[in-house]
Enzyme design. Structure first.
Site, PDB file in Angstrom:
ATOM      1  N   ARG A   1       0.865  -1.175   0.000  1.00 58.30           N
ATOM      2  CA  ARG A   1       0.000   0.000   0.000  1.00 58.30           C
ATOM      3  C   ARG A   1       0.904   1.228   0.000  1.00 58.30           C
ATOM      4  O   ARG A   1       2.032   1.191   0.469  1.00 58.30           O
ATOM      5  CB  ARG A   1      -0.918   0.006   1.219  1.00 58.30           C
ATOM      6  CG  ARG A   1      -1.826  -1.214   1.311  1.00 58.30           C
ATOM      7  CD  ARG A   1      -2.650  -1.191   2.589  1.00 58.30           C
ATOM      8  NE  ARG A   1      -3.533  -2.364   2.707  1.00 58.30           N
ATOM      9  CZ  ARG A   1      -3.195  -3.502   3.297  1.00 58.30           C
ATOM     10  NH1 ARG A   1      -1.979  -3.626   3.838  1.00 58.30           N
ATOM     11  NH2 ARG A   1      -4.045  -4.511   3.366  1.00 58.30           N
TER      12      ARG A   1
ATOM     13  N   HIS B   1      -2.299   2.652  -5.857  1.00 56.50           N
ATOM     14  CA  HIS B   1      -2.892   1.357  -5.523  1.00 56.50           C
ATOM     15  C   HIS B   1      -3.019   0.462  -6.757  1.00 56.50           C
ATOM     16  O   HIS B   1      -3.134  -0.761  -6.620  1.00 56.50           O
ATOM     17  CB  HIS B   1      -4.264   1.557  -4.890  1.00 56.50           C
ATOM     18  CG  HIS B   1      -4.609   0.524  -3.858  1.00 56.50           C
ATOM     19  ND1 HIS B   1      -3.995   0.460  -2.625  1.00 56.50           N
ATOM     20  CD2 HIS B   1      -5.486  -0.508  -3.882  1.00 56.50           C
ATOM     21  CE1 HIS B   1      -4.491  -0.549  -1.929  1.00 56.50           C
ATOM     22  NE2 HIS B   1      -5.389  -1.165  -2.673  1.00 56.50           N
TER      23      HIS B   1
ATOM     24  N   ARG C   1      -0.465  -2.162  -6.772  1.00 57.49           N
ATOM     25  CA  ARG C   1      -0.801  -3.283  -5.882  1.00 57.49           C
ATOM     26  C   ARG C   1      -1.738  -4.249  -6.599  1.00 57.49           C
ATOM     27  O   ARG C   1      -1.572  -5.475  -6.520  1.00 57.49           O
ATOM     28  CB  ARG C   1      -1.439  -2.728  -4.610  1.00 57.49           C
ATOM     29  CG  ARG C   1      -1.881  -3.777  -3.586  1.00 57.49           C
ATOM     30  CD  ARG C   1      -2.324  -3.055  -2.314  1.00 57.49           C
ATOM     31  NE  ARG C   1      -3.017  -3.922  -1.373  1.00 57.49           N
ATOM     32  CZ  ARG C   1      -2.413  -4.694  -0.483  1.00 57.49           C
ATOM     33  NH1 ARG C   1      -1.087  -4.725  -0.443  1.00 57.49           N
ATOM     34  NH2 ARG C   1      -3.107  -5.434   0.359  1.00 57.49           N
TER      35      ARG C   1
ATOM     36  N   TYR D   1      -8.944 -10.918  -7.012  1.00 57.38           N
ATOM     37  CA  TYR D   1      -7.957 -10.762  -8.077  1.00 57.38           C
ATOM     38  C   TYR D   1      -7.918 -11.981  -8.993  1.00 57.38           C
ATOM     39  O   TYR D   1      -7.557 -11.865 -10.160  1.00 57.38           O
ATOM     40  CB  TYR D   1      -6.570 -10.525  -7.474  1.00 57.38           C
ATOM     41  CG  TYR D   1      -6.463  -9.220  -6.737  1.00 57.38           C
ATOM     42  CD1 TYR D   1      -6.411  -8.025  -7.422  1.00 57.38           C
ATOM     43  CD2 TYR D   1      -6.429  -9.190  -5.350  1.00 57.38           C
ATOM     44  CE1 TYR D   1      -6.322  -6.817  -6.752  1.00 57.38           C
ATOM     45  CE2 TYR D   1      -6.338  -7.988  -4.660  1.00 57.38           C
ATOM     46  CZ  TYR D   1      -6.284  -6.809  -5.373  1.00 57.38           C
ATOM     47  OH  TYR D   1      -6.202  -5.610  -4.703  1.00 57.38           O
TER      48      TYR D   1
END
Length: 334
Positions: free
Chosen positions: A162, A259, A262, A294
């Site tokens: 993060r 982000h 990430r 994901y």
């Protein structure tokens, strides 16, 4: 402030005793809760037509909380997620008050009953490898600022950290000798260890050679030696993305934030066949459901899975639901 008003003392005890001492909340959580209460108290005071100092605990009713949340979402144009974060900060305070001052239990129960709002779940917007490369090529690495930005973005992609985890990074958290890894401290001060590519370690070494930092000092700082802020990183990243989009056209339709790196790390790990539980540990997710999000995002992974299944063989026999006319007629009646 009215005589006998417990609100100031309760807020002080909530932040200093409960959050900081008993819960050992991170500074980021405390600041987030603080910002919520700043906005809430100003909102209620404006509706009551008085100053914030004259508000009492009973002024912050469940109806006022609902009105504030509506204003947060629609007046301030924030996301449902932000709205729910505001509510979590308010709920936490009234849960604390219910334990400390039971005479306000009815008001606390009413506020605690205000529900979170469900938001539609969409697939995360992530970057393809060639898009990551295009963005990483933008910083001018001949300058200290450009080198810093290149190293920071490379570290985000390697670690899946993060943005605040990366900005809090100190040299003592990095193992520069093989096997290379970094210790990150995420939400709830949970520690996790992430492997680092030798290339990432080499970039970090070069940055520290040009701008040495003590073991307990943050690596990513501005020209004055002060820690970078997340808003500054977002601003610089948007400029790099705009420049990269001129040659990588797919970036033109994407809203890229820190982000996004990430997200890219997670999706690319899934595509590489890394076990989902390993990715969960890598990213520091509390729930495996978050990581599974994901696994559904990468179209290439889905395409390969479909190719392994293969197309069904052609058949002249109609499916059973077409052969049974009575069943279809019955379903029509529902």
């Amino acid at each position: 402030m009215k005589k006998g008003n417990p609100l100031p003392a309760l807020l002080r005890a909530f932040f200093q005793e409960w959050l900081a001492e008993q819960r050992s909340a991170s500074i980021h959580t405390i600041r987030s809760y603080r910002d919520t209460w700043r906005l809430l108290l100003r909102f209620v005071a404006e509706r009551k037509g008085c100053g914030v100092a004259r508000l009492t605990l009973t002024d912050v009713s469940a109806d006022e909380v609902r009105a504030f949340l509506h204003h947060t979402e629609h007046g301030r144009k924030t996301t449902i997620g932000t709205r729910n974060c505001r509510l979590a900060a308010i709920r936490s305070f009234f849960s604390f008050v219910a334990d400390k001052n039971p005479e306000y239990i009815a008001q606390c129960s009413a506020v605690l009953a205000v529900p979170l709002k469900r938001e539609p779940t969409s697939a995360p917007c992530y970057l393809e490898p060639e898009e990551v490369e295009a963005i990483l090529a933008q910083p001018d690495r001949s300058t200290l600022e450009g080198m810093r930005d290149h190293v920071l973005l490379s570290f985000l992609y390697n670690s899946g950290a993060r943005i605040q985890e990366a900005l809090d990074l100190c040299t003592e958290a990095i193992r520069f000798e093989p096997p290379n890894f970094v210790r990150l401290y995420g939400k709830g001060r949970k520690e996790r260890v992430c492997p680092l590519w030798p290339e990432t370690v080499a970039l970090l070494r070069k940055l520290l050679e040009r701008q040495p930092r003590a073991p307990d000092e943050r690596i990513f700082v501005n020209r004055y030696g002060e820690p970078l802020g997340a808003s500054g990183v977002r601003f610089k990243l948007s400029a790099y993305v705009e420049q990269a989009a001129k040659s990588t056209l797919t970036l033109q339709s994407k809203h890229v934030t820190p982000h996004s790196f990430r997200h890219a790390t997670a999706v690319h790990l899934v595509a590489a066949g890394v076990d989902i539980t390993v990715i969960r540990s890598w990213l520091g997710h509390v729930s495996l459901d978050t990581t599974n999000h994901y696994a559904q995002a990468n179209l290439e992974t889905k395409r390969k899975a479909l190719e392994q299944v293969g197309a069904p063989a052609a058949s002249n026999v109609p499916p059973s639901w077409k052969r049974d006319a009575s069943l279809m007629e019955w379903l029509d009646t529902l």
